[in-house]
Write an enzyme that holds these catalytic residues in place. Structure first.
Site, PDB file in Angstrom:
ATOM      1  N   ASP A 125      45.638 -77.158 -65.693  1.00 23.12           N
ATOM      2  CA  ASP A 125      46.005 -78.580 -65.654  1.00 23.12           C
ATOM      3  C   ASP A 125      46.525 -78.886 -64.254  1.00 23.12           C
ATOM      4  O   ASP A 125      47.004 -77.996 -63.548  1.00 23.12           O
ATOM      5  CB  ASP A 125      47.142 -78.860 -66.649  1.00 23.12           C
ATOM      6  CG  ASP A 125      46.661 -78.921 -68.096  1.00 23.12           C
ATOM      7  OD1 ASP A 125      45.460 -79.009 -68.336  1.00 23.12           O
ATOM      8  OD2 ASP A 125      47.539 -78.882 -68.990  1.00 23.12           O
ATOM      9  N   ARG A 175      37.836 -80.995 -64.501  1.00 23.21           N
ATOM     10  CA  ARG A 175      38.244 -82.113 -65.374  1.00 23.21           C
ATOM     11  C   ARG A 175      38.707 -83.253 -64.459  1.00 23.21           C
ATOM     12  O   ARG A 175      39.581 -83.062 -63.610  1.00 23.21           O
ATOM     13  CB  ARG A 175      39.400 -81.694 -66.271  1.00 23.21           C
ATOM     14  CG  ARG A 175      39.959 -82.900 -67.067  1.00 23.21           C
ATOM     15  CD  ARG A 175      41.332 -82.629 -67.663  1.00 23.21           C
ATOM     16  NE  ARG A 175      41.298 -81.581 -68.637  1.00 23.21           N
ATOM     17  CZ  ARG A 175      42.333 -80.768 -68.873  1.00 23.21           C
ATOM     18  NH1 ARG A 175      43.453 -80.886 -68.190  1.00 23.21           N
ATOM     19  NH2 ARG A 175      42.238 -79.835 -69.792  1.00 23.21           N
TER      20      ARG A 175
HETATM   21  P1  FDA Z   1      44.453 -95.739 -69.677  1.00 25.86           P
HETATM   22  O1  FDA Z   1      45.822 -95.239 -69.439  1.00 25.86           O
HETATM   23  O2  FDA Z   1      44.042 -97.025 -69.056  1.00 25.86           O
HETATM   24  O3  FDA Z   1      44.217 -95.802 -71.218  1.00 25.86           O
HETATM   25  C1  FDA Z   1      43.073 -96.404 -71.800  1.00 25.86           C
HETATM   26  C2  FDA Z   1      43.385 -96.762 -73.226  1.00 25.86           C
HETATM   27  O4  FDA Z   1      43.630 -95.547 -73.953  1.00 25.86           O
HETATM   28  C3  FDA Z   1      44.673 -97.578 -73.389  1.00 25.86           C
HETATM   29  O5  FDA Z   1      44.419 -98.934 -73.315  1.00 25.86           O
HETATM   30  C4  FDA Z   1      45.144 -97.156 -74.741  1.00 25.86           C
HETATM   31  O6  FDA Z   1      44.489 -97.903 -75.721  1.00 25.86           O
HETATM   32  C5  FDA Z   1      44.687 -95.724 -74.852  1.00 25.86           C
HETATM   33  N1  FDA Z   1      45.791 -94.838 -74.518  1.00 25.86           N
HETATM   34  C6  FDA Z   1      45.986 -94.180 -73.355  1.00 25.86           C
HETATM   35  N2  FDA Z   1      47.089 -93.411 -73.428  1.00 25.86           N
HETATM   36  C7  FDA Z   1      47.593 -93.596 -74.660  1.00 25.86           C
HETATM   37  C8  FDA Z   1      48.715 -93.094 -75.367  1.00 25.86           C
HETATM   38  N3  FDA Z   1      49.564 -92.260 -74.822  1.00 25.86           N
HETATM   39  N4  FDA Z   1      48.911 -93.503 -76.652  1.00 25.86           N
HETATM   40  C9  FDA Z   1      48.064 -94.342 -77.254  1.00 25.86           C
HETATM   41  N5  FDA Z   1      46.989 -94.875 -76.629  1.00 25.86           N
HETATM   42  C10 FDA Z   1      46.758 -94.505 -75.367  1.00 25.86           C
HETATM   43  N6  FDA Z   1      46.893 -86.028 -66.336  1.00 25.86           N
HETATM   44  C11 FDA Z   1      47.314 -85.246 -65.314  1.00 25.86           C
HETATM   45  O7  FDA Z   1      48.018 -85.741 -64.415  1.00 25.86           O
HETATM   46  N7  FDA Z   1      46.955 -83.941 -65.236  1.00 25.86           N
HETATM   47  C12 FDA Z   1      46.156 -83.339 -66.187  1.00 25.86           C
HETATM   48  O8  FDA Z   1      45.833 -82.150 -66.071  1.00 25.86           O
HETATM   49  C13 FDA Z   1      45.722 -84.145 -67.273  1.00 25.86           C
HETATM   50  N8  FDA Z   1      44.937 -83.629 -68.263  1.00 25.86           N
HETATM   51  C14 FDA Z   1      44.386 -84.459 -69.196  1.00 25.86           C
HETATM   52  C15 FDA Z   1      43.496 -83.957 -70.142  1.00 25.86           C
HETATM   53  C16 FDA Z   1      42.867 -84.810 -71.031  1.00 25.86           C
HETATM   54  C17 FDA Z   1      41.896 -84.255 -72.012  1.00 25.86           C
HETATM   55  C18 FDA Z   1      43.135 -86.218 -70.985  1.00 25.86           C
HETATM   56  C19 FDA Z   1      42.418 -87.173 -71.884  1.00 25.86           C
HETATM   57  C20 FDA Z   1      44.059 -86.708 -70.104  1.00 25.86           C
HETATM   58  C21 FDA Z   1      44.709 -85.852 -69.219  1.00 25.86           C
HETATM   59  N9  FDA Z   1      45.656 -86.323 -68.332  1.00 25.86           N
HETATM   60  C22 FDA Z   1      46.104 -85.503 -67.315  1.00 25.86           C
HETATM   61  C23 FDA Z   1      46.253 -87.672 -68.527  1.00 25.86           C
HETATM   62  C24 FDA Z   1      45.485 -88.711 -67.741  1.00 25.86           C
HETATM   63  O9  FDA Z   1      45.692 -88.500 -66.373  1.00 25.86           O
HETATM   64  C25 FDA Z   1      45.933 -90.135 -68.118  1.00 25.86           C
HETATM   65  O10 FDA Z   1      47.276 -90.296 -67.858  1.00 25.86           O
HETATM   66  C26 FDA Z   1      45.669 -90.507 -69.569  1.00 25.86           C
HETATM   67  O11 FDA Z   1      44.456 -89.971 -70.010  1.00 25.86           O
HETATM   68  C27 FDA Z   1      45.581 -92.026 -69.731  1.00 25.86           C
HETATM   69  O12 FDA Z   1      44.573 -92.523 -68.893  1.00 25.86           O
HETATM   70  P2  FDA Z   1      43.192 -93.140 -69.436  1.00 25.86           P
HETATM   71  O13 FDA Z   1      42.109 -92.702 -68.511  1.00 25.86           O
HETATM   72  O14 FDA Z   1      42.989 -92.792 -70.849  1.00 25.86           O
HETATM   73  O15 FDA Z   1      43.351 -94.693 -69.193  1.00 25.86           O
END
Ligand code: FDA
Length: 303
Positions: A125, A175
């Site tokens: 990560d 990732r």
């Molecule tokens: P965004 O934050 O815009 O979310 C899109 C939509 O998803 C929101 O409108 C909401 O509906 C839904 N959503 C998002 N988060 C939610 C929550 N907590 N609860 C409910 N609904 C939610 N980061 C990092 O810094 N280092 C890492 O190694 C990783 N690893 C990682 C693995 C995996 C499999 C995922 C999916 C994510 C990560 N992340 C991470 C976290 C990532 O950087 C990010 O903060 C989150 O995925 C939220 O970003 P989105 O791209 O989903 O967009």
């Protein structure tokens, strides 16, 4: 984020842990390995793949990192026995990155050696920016020695698009995620649209270089842009996978699996659930509002 939501988020540290636990349960499989395996069985039944993360980060003593390493070794044996489509994600600070370079290398090498024997992929990560360079170097060394190792890159960091060059040269499985830590504007994009564009540019650069990308997002804009690139390059479903967090948007998960894409769910478990869960709540003030309302005895929030 509105002023009210900012206030809600700021109040999370003073909310009783029992209440945070009740709401945060959706993001964490449980406290034990058995809880994690049982969550993985359910997800595998829906057609998803899984990555396990043992909760715990930023430890300060060598013994803690060795305990974390040993838990990963036990986890790898359990995965091998289970026959489930599971790999593992490791936070480098949980195994010593902020303590000592040799220590973290030894711990990760032990994990990767066991993982290679069991045919299980290991992902590092990506944590906050003081650890970016160290994590990238570790991942490059480990993939050269063991194969089957990948890393995460954050689209909010200005450096990430260029960092991909080194990872592409190593044919690394990367990732791509937006990034979750609080970073300074000097090094990180702040505008959500710019972060989405950088996310799309990173996916495009990585998969058009013939490398495997794990597209980790719940944002439909990032997903649509990735799908457009996949379509333009005429890639089959074995060239990439989508990844989502346990407890976030299960409908979107089912839509992607139903459309024939590979999808992996990030399943954290362990006793150290508090830091991880509060990061998730801070990301989503709508859910955090329920927690605050429950604390104040106000009943369900209407938004
Ligand atoms: P965004 O934050 O815009 O979310 C899109 C939509 O998803 C929101 O409108 C909401 O509906 C839904 N959503 C998002 N988060 C939610 C929550 N907590 N609860 C409910 N609904 C939610 N980061 C990092 O810094 N280092 C890492 O190694 C990783 N690893 C990682 C693995 C995996 C499999 C995922 C999916 C994510 C990560 N992340 C991470 C976290 C990532 O950087 C990010 O903060 C989150 O995925 C939220 O970003 P989105 O791209 O989903 O967009």
């Amino acid at each position: 984020m509105s002023l009210f939501d900012r206030l809600v988020v700021a109040s999370i540290p003073v909310i009783p842990r029992a209440i945070v636990h009740r709401v945060a349960r959706r993001y964490v499989a449980g406290e034990t390995l058995d809880d994690a395996i049982s969550a993985a069985r359910t997800l595998a039944g829906e057609g998803a793949m899984i990555t396990f993360d043992i909760l715990g980060e930023s430890v300060t003593r060598a013994e803690q990192t060795e305990a974390a390493r040993d838990e990963y070794l036990r986890l790898l044996s359990a995965i091998a026995k289970s026959g489930l489509p599971v790999n593992v994600s490791v936070k480098p600070t949980a195994v010593g990155l902020s303590i000592d370079q040799d220590l973290v290398r030894r711990n990760l090498a032990a994990i990767c050696r066991r993982a290679v024997e069991a045919g299980i992929f290991v992902r590092l990560d990506m944590e906050d920016s003081p650890h970016t360079e160290g994590t990238l170097r570790l991942s490059l060394d480990l993939v050269a020695e063991f194969g089957g190792v990948g890393v995460a890159l954050q689209a909010y960091l200005r450096r990430s698009l260029a960092d991909l060059d080194r990872l592409i040269r190593a044919k690394m499985n990367v990732r791509i995620c937006k990034g979750i830590y609080r970073e300074r504007r000097e090094i990180a994009y702040k505008d959500p649209d710019v972060i989405v564009r950088n996310f799309a540019a990173m996916v495009e650069k990585h998969i058009s270089a013939g490398c495997y990308a794990a597209i980790a997002t719940h944002d439909e804009r990032c997903i649509q842009l990735a799908l457009a690139t996949i379509d333009r390059l005429k890639l089959g479903p074995d060239a990439y996978e989508f990844q989502m967090l346990l407890g976030v948007d299960p409908l979107l998960r089912r839509i992607l699996i139903g459309a024939g894409h590979r999808l992996r769910v990030y399943v954290p478990y362990g006793r150290d659930w508090y830091a991880y869960s509060t990061r998730r709540l801070k990301e989503n003030p709508a859910i955090a509002r329920h927690v605050v309302n429950a604390t104040l005895g106000l009943g369900p929030s209407t938004t």
